[in-house]
Each structure stands twice: as structure tokens, then as C-alpha cells.
Design an enzyme around this catalytic site. Structure first.
Site, mmCIF file in Angstrom:
data_model
loop_
_atom_site.group_PDB
_atom_site.id
_atom_site.type_symbol
_atom_site.label_atom_id
_atom_site.label_comp_id
_atom_site.label_asym_id
_atom_site.label_seq_id
_atom_site.Cartn_x
_atom_site.Cartn_y
_atom_site.Cartn_z
ATOM 1 N N GLU A 1 4.278 37.112 -113.727
ATOM 2 C CA GLU A 1 3.336 37.095 -114.860
ATOM 3 C C GLU A 1 2.213 38.059 -114.529
ATOM 4 O OE1 GLU A 1 2.036 33.374 -116.597
ATOM 5 O OE2 GLU A 1 3.996 32.449 -116.233
ATOM 6 N N GLU B 1 8.132 33.547 -123.601
ATOM 7 C CA GLU B 1 7.899 32.105 -123.587
ATOM 8 C C GLU B 1 7.896 31.557 -125.012
ATOM 9 O OE1 GLU B 1 4.298 31.069 -121.503
ATOM 10 O OE2 GLU B 1 4.769 28.934 -121.548
ATOM 11 N N GLN C 1 3.317 39.204 -122.459
ATOM 12 C CA GLN C 1 4.678 38.778 -122.692
ATOM 13 C C GLN C 1 5.352 39.770 -123.631
ATOM 14 O OE1 GLN C 1 5.165 34.649 -123.725
ATOM 15 N NE2 GLN C 1 3.773 33.921 -122.124
ATOM 16 N N TYR D 1 -3.229 37.833 -113.869
ATOM 17 C CA TYR D 1 -3.616 38.452 -115.141
ATOM 18 C C TYR D 1 -4.868 39.298 -114.947
ATOM 19 C CZ TYR D 1 -0.232 35.632 -117.642
ATOM 20 O OH TYR D 1 0.941 35.097 -118.104
ATOM 21 N N ASN E 1 7.073 26.509 -112.450
ATOM 22 C CA ASN E 1 6.090 27.506 -112.894
ATOM 23 C C ASN E 1 4.683 26.975 -112.640
ATOM 24 O OD1 ASN E 1 5.052 29.857 -114.682
ATOM 25 N ND2 ASN E 1 4.132 28.035 -115.615
ATOM 26 N N GLU E 2 3.882 27.742 -111.954
ATOM 27 C CA GLU E 2 2.486 27.366 -111.696
ATOM 28 C C GLU E 2 2.389 25.868 -111.387
ATOM 29 O OE1 GLU E 2 -0.236 29.008 -114.622
ATOM 30 O OE2 GLU E 2 0.378 31.047 -114.118
HETATM 31 O O1 AHR Z 1 1.570 33.567 -120.173
HETATM 32 C C1 AHR Z 1 0.816 32.487 -120.613
HETATM 33 C C2 AHR Z 1 0.687 31.399 -119.561
HETATM 34 O O2 AHR Z 1 -0.053 31.872 -118.482
HETATM 35 C C3 AHR Z 1 1.952 30.896 -118.944
HETATM 36 O O3 AHR Z 1 2.606 29.936 -119.706
HETATM 37 C C4 AHR Z 1 1.468 30.288 -117.661
HETATM 38 O O4 AHR Z 1 2.434 30.299 -116.656
HETATM 39 C C5 AHR Z 1 0.244 31.110 -117.326
HETATM 40 O O5 AHR Z 1 -0.827 30.341 -116.995
#
Ligand code: AHR
Length: 529
Positions: free
Chosen positions: A333, A53, A382, A278, A198-199
Site C-alpha cells: 500500500e 479494495e 488504489q 502513504y 492486513n494491518e
Molecule cells: O487503502 C485504504 C486503507 O488504508 C486500507 O484499507 C488499509 O489497509 C489502509 O489503512
């Protein structure tokens, strides 16, 4: 007795493929039974995908230094980073975001004059737009990967996204193709994967599931791939925004999108649903990426193992509408999210990467592999300098992280066929936390070689692993192992090989492979017939 019961329960909840328990031959021995006569799904190489990103130094400095930089580069892209990424055979790169994608306007990143814009999500810094569409396509060409583009549904329009894809993919002499040619690329590009937002439930526009689904179907209809080479085979897969957790808000989201897909008209379609998850304890992320102890090691690994239940939950909803598993679950992600490194800028998400992250990466890849029938793509967050990165850079210096080494060791699993392994994982206990002590997966590659990956979660005790393979008599076994002096050991620019793989010896006798794996280690070995 209590300890054994705990071991079986925990292992089963983590690893659905571990169906039967074997009796461990001694407290420190874990006996693996691999059955090649019952092959499972293909472990799609795309589960080893990356996410890059425009965030912090993930692109600028990490990948792009510009053609005039003293740092060795090819057309502005760092040679050292390219060589390292080539070695892990990155199957796809998701770009340009993340939250950044829903504020990205591709026209600002093409041509000779690039306007400076802002990156409001990530530190409010200047986005110079010097790394744009052509530079990204050049980059993935240099590393031998494929494009996974995220289009802007949040603040863009269907027309803007449709024109981006026409610009990239048509071989007809349209005005956009002529512009692409003038910008140096007459041939159409291949775009195999397209993210539709995205999200969108959060940074992508705070949409409800119903509103997003209406928007997404419009993009699905009009954002076309015109590349003739992708017309019949290699068609572009469209990935809709999926859930970001396990609560009812997220299960409702999956239900809404999948229900719409089940009843969809000819005029729109999708081939994937994303999942973001995450490994993070507390929000904002407070756990340190360096200088932590065994307690934090165990807590983070316990947290990361929730990935399996989350996938199971959303897969069950998908099964309701898609029993044939046509729609892939795309975990685009994932990874550890820790507190920012002291002194690093706000919003840059800079963190170190330790042996804990190597173990964490292996556990997640194993989960994806066991669920390979539905999970056919994943992108760790990432790739460079951001969150759980493969690579860290500082000006001309580059260092490979423990997570990088796991991705490299697992290369043989790319597109290999999953084969079941049964074992009693045993337990590792830290305070109130009890985890499976050992995790393992196996797969057979196209050449017939069986590969086994063993993770010893226990940071204190080595384990003796025995492996027998029904349907194959191994005559030799060889591999690599990755461990470190401490759970929080890291590689730095000054000491880049504190955590590095080394060869591991295995004994083969009467068809049984025996090896000793060190505490807090990840090991991959091949079993040769
Ligand atoms: O990876 C960092 C961020 O985490 C991304 O931009 C977003 O999609 C997520 O909340």
C-alpha cells in the site's frame, strides 16, 4: 558552495545508488553517467502492482457494472477499464482489501444467491457481494494480470481461509472443487500471492506483533495452494503483515516477525513481509488533491521521499535475520492520500490526481527500483476511483490520470535489470524545503535496450540532461515526456488530455545523449545502440 553541498547531501539521502557526484556543466545541465557494465538486481515487474479494495467506487462502478449495464462490459466488467489496464501490463492485483479483507467472508461472494452485507470500514454501505471470487478471477484474466489475495485473519478462521484456497486451487474432485465447477470454473485457478492478514496492528485486529506472528504461522501452515501447476515452479508466495511506519512500534514489529521466521520450523514459512506507507501530511488527510500551490507541491514531494529511508530502516532489520534476502519487502500500500473531494461520500476516499502525483509516482518507483534486491513487489493504492488512482470513472465516462501515464511510460522497466546512474541532482528550493532537482534511474531490458527515466522535480526550470553510457555507444534515443501547465493540472471527464504524454526528441552526438526536460516532468527514453 552551500548550494552544491546541499545538492549532494540531499541526492545521496534520497538515492543510495547515486554514489559519486559529477560536476554539473552548467547550472541548468545535469550530466548522467550510466554504467551498463555493473548491472544490479532485476526490477521485478511486480513493483508495478495494483490494489483494488471494496471501497467507495473502486470495485462497484469502477470495475464492476454488472452484465445488464448499458455500459459496455464483458460478463459485468467494464470494457473501457479493462482495455486501459491491459495497456499498463498490471502484473498483480491485491484484493479484496485492505481493512475490508479482514471482514470479508468469501462464501458470501460465490454462487447464484449473494446476500447483502455491510462494509463497516468504508462508509457503512451495503456490500452486495455481486463481485466475488469468480468475478475477481475473471477480471484479472481479462486484464492479463495475477491474483494477490488477502485472507481474513482478523475476523475469519484458518479453516475459512484454507477452504477458500482449496476451493480455488485443487484439481481433485473434492466437495469444494465440485462446487467451484458448478459455479462455472472446472479448472483450478492459479493464486501466486497470498497476503496473511492486513494491518493486523490496526484495522486488522489490533494485534501485538507476538500475537499476530502466532496467528500468521497457523495460517501459513494450513492455507495451502493445491494447484499442481504451482507445485514445483511458480509456488505461491505468502506475505506476512509488516510495518506501517518507521517508529519503534514498527521496527519492533519487523524484528518480531523476522526473528520468528529465522527460527521457523518446517511446518510454516513466509516469502514476503509487507510495508504500508502513504504520502500523507496531517491525519486525517487535509491536503487538497486539486487547487493547491507550489508550497503544497514541495511539501508533498518532500514527504514522499521519506519512502527511501523507511525501506532502508526495515531492510536493515530484515538483513539481520535474512542476509540472503530470501524474504521480499512488499510495499503493498503506497501512494498519496489527500482530503476527500468536496461533496464525495464519507469513507469513499475519492480524490483527484494531478501532475504532482505523476512526479510522486515516478519518485517512488525509482526508490523501489534502486532497492530492487529487497523490494520485489509493490501495490499502489488504489487502482480505480480511490486514493492515487490510475483511472477515474463516472457512469459511462472514464478518464486516465497522470499517474496512469507514468505507469504506462515505465512499462519497459518491468523485469529489466537495474543499471547504476551517477549524477549531481542539483537542488530545487521552495521556502524552507530543498529537494533534489532531478531524479533518474536506468535499466537494461531483455533485448539489450537501455532505458532511462528522468524526473524534473523543479516546477519552474527546465533542465538540460546529458547522458553517457559506459559500455555502450547510443546511436539513437527516443521517448516520451509527461508534463502539464501547472503542478495541480488534472485530467477531467470534460478535458481528459490536459496531462498526456508526448514524444520527446533527444540529440545523440559522439555517444552522448542530450535532451531538454520541461519543468515538473517525467520522461522515459530508450537509448538504442
Ligand atoms: O487503502 C485504504 C486503507 O488504508 C486500507 O484499507 C488499509 O489497509 C489502509 O489503512
Amino acid at each position: 558552495m552551500l548550494a552544491l553541498r546541499l545538492a549532494l547531501v540531499t541526492a545521496a539521502s534520497v538515492a543510495p545508488a547515486i554514489a559519486t557526484a559529477q560536476t554539473a556543466t552548467s547550472a541548468d545541465t545535469v550530466a548522467l553517467s550510466i554504467d551498463v557494465s555493473k548491472p544490479g538486481a532485476k526490477i521485478d515487474r511486480n513493483i508495478f502492482g495494483q490494489f483494488a479494495e471494496h471501497l467507495g467506487t473502486g470495485i462497484y462502478e469502477g470495475v464492476w457494472v454488472g452484465p445488464d449495464s448499458p455500459i459496455p462490459n464483458t460478463r459485468g466488467i467494464r470494457n473501457d477499464v479493462v482495455a486501459a489496464l491491459k495497456a499498463i501490463k498490471v502484473p498483480n492485483v491485491r484484493w479484496p482489501g485492505g481493512c475490508f479483507a479482514d471482514e470479508y467472508h468469501w462464501r458470501k461472494g460465490i454462487g447464484k444467491t449473494r446476500p447483502a452485507t455491510l462494509n463497516p470500514n468504508w462508509g457503512g454501505v451495503i456490500e452486495p457481494n455481486t463481485f466475488g471470487t469468480h468475478e475477481f478471477m475473471d477480471f484479472i484474466g481479462q486484464i492479463g494480470s495475477e491474483a494477490y489475495l488477502s485472507v481474513n485473519i482478523g475476523s475469519g478462521t484458518p479453516q475459512e481461509a484454507a477452504e477458500w484456497l482449496e476451493y480455488l486451487t485443487t484439481d481433485q474432485p473434492t466437495a469444494l472443487a465440485i462446487e467451484r465447477t458448478a459455479n462455472g470454473h472446472p479448472a483450478p485457478y492459479k493464486i501466486p500471492y497470498l497476503g496473511l492478514g492486513n494491518e493486523s496492528w490496526d484495522c486488522g485486529g489490533n494485534m501485538t506483533a507476538e500475537y499476530y506472528t502466532r496467528q500468521m504461522t497457523i495460517y501459513s501452515r494450513f492455507v495451502r495452494n493445491f494447484n499442481p501447476a504451482q507445485r514445483d515452479t511458480g509456488k505461491m508466495l505468502r506475505i506476512a503483515v509488516g510495518p506501517g511506519g518507521g517508529e519503534s512500534r514498527w521496527t519492533d514489529w519487523t524484528d518480531t516477525v523476522m526473528k520468528a521466521w529465522q527460527g521457523h520450523q518446517w511446518s510454516w514459512d513466509m516469502e514476503g513481509l509487507s510495508l504500508h506507507n502513504y504520502t500523507v501530511i496531517k491525519w486525517p488527510p487535509a491536503y487538497a488533491s486539486v487547487g493547491f500551490g507550489e508550497k503544497e507541491y514541495a511539501e508533498i514531494l518532500q514527504k514522499t521521499l521519506e519512502m527511501d529511508g523507511l525501506i532502508a530502516k526495515h531492510s536493515a532489520i530484515m538483513d539481520k535475520y535474512d542476509p540472503q534476502k530470501k524474504i521480499a519487502l512488499v510495499v503493498d500500500e503506497w501512494g498519496a492520500w489527500y482530503a476527500k473531494l468536496p461533496g464525495s461520500p464519507e469513507g469513499f476516499l475519492a480524490q483527484q490526481n494531478s501532475q504532482r502525483d505523476a512526479v510522486l509516482a515516478a519518485l517512488n518507483i525509482n526508490i523501489f527500483a534502486r532497492r530492487a534486491d529487497r523490494v520485489r513487489m509493490a501495490n499502489i493504492a488504489q487502482m480505480v476511483n480511490v486514493l492515487q488512482a490510475m483511472i477515474l470513472t463516472n457512469k459511462e465516462k472514464m478518464v486516465l490520470t497522470p499517474t496512469y501515464h507514468v505507469f504506462k511510460m515505465y512499462v519497459p522497466f518491468q523485469d529489466a535489470t537495474f543499471v547504476p546512474v551517477t549524477f549531481d541532482a542539483g537542488t530545487y528550493t521552495q521556502g524552507t524545503i530543498t529537494l533534489p532537482r532531478v531524479d533518474a534511474i536506468a535499466a537494461r531490458d531483455a533485448a539489450g535496450t537501455v532505458w532511462m527515466a528522468v524526473t524534473n522535480v523543479d516546477p519552474n526550470r527546465p533542465a538540460t540532461i546529458t547522458a553517457s553510457v559506459a559500455g555502450l555507444t547510443p546511436r539513437a534515443a527516443a521517448g516520451q515526456t509527461l508534463t502539464a501547465p501547472r503542478v495541480d493540472s488534472v485530467n477531467t471527464f470534460e478535458a481528459p488530455t490536459t496531462v498526456a504524454p508526448k514524444p520527446i526528441a533527444a540529440r545523440v552526438q559522439g555517444g552522448t545523449v542530450t535532451l531538454s526536460v520541461e519543468p515538473r516532468s517525467v520522461t522515459v527514453i530508450s537509448l538504442q545502440p
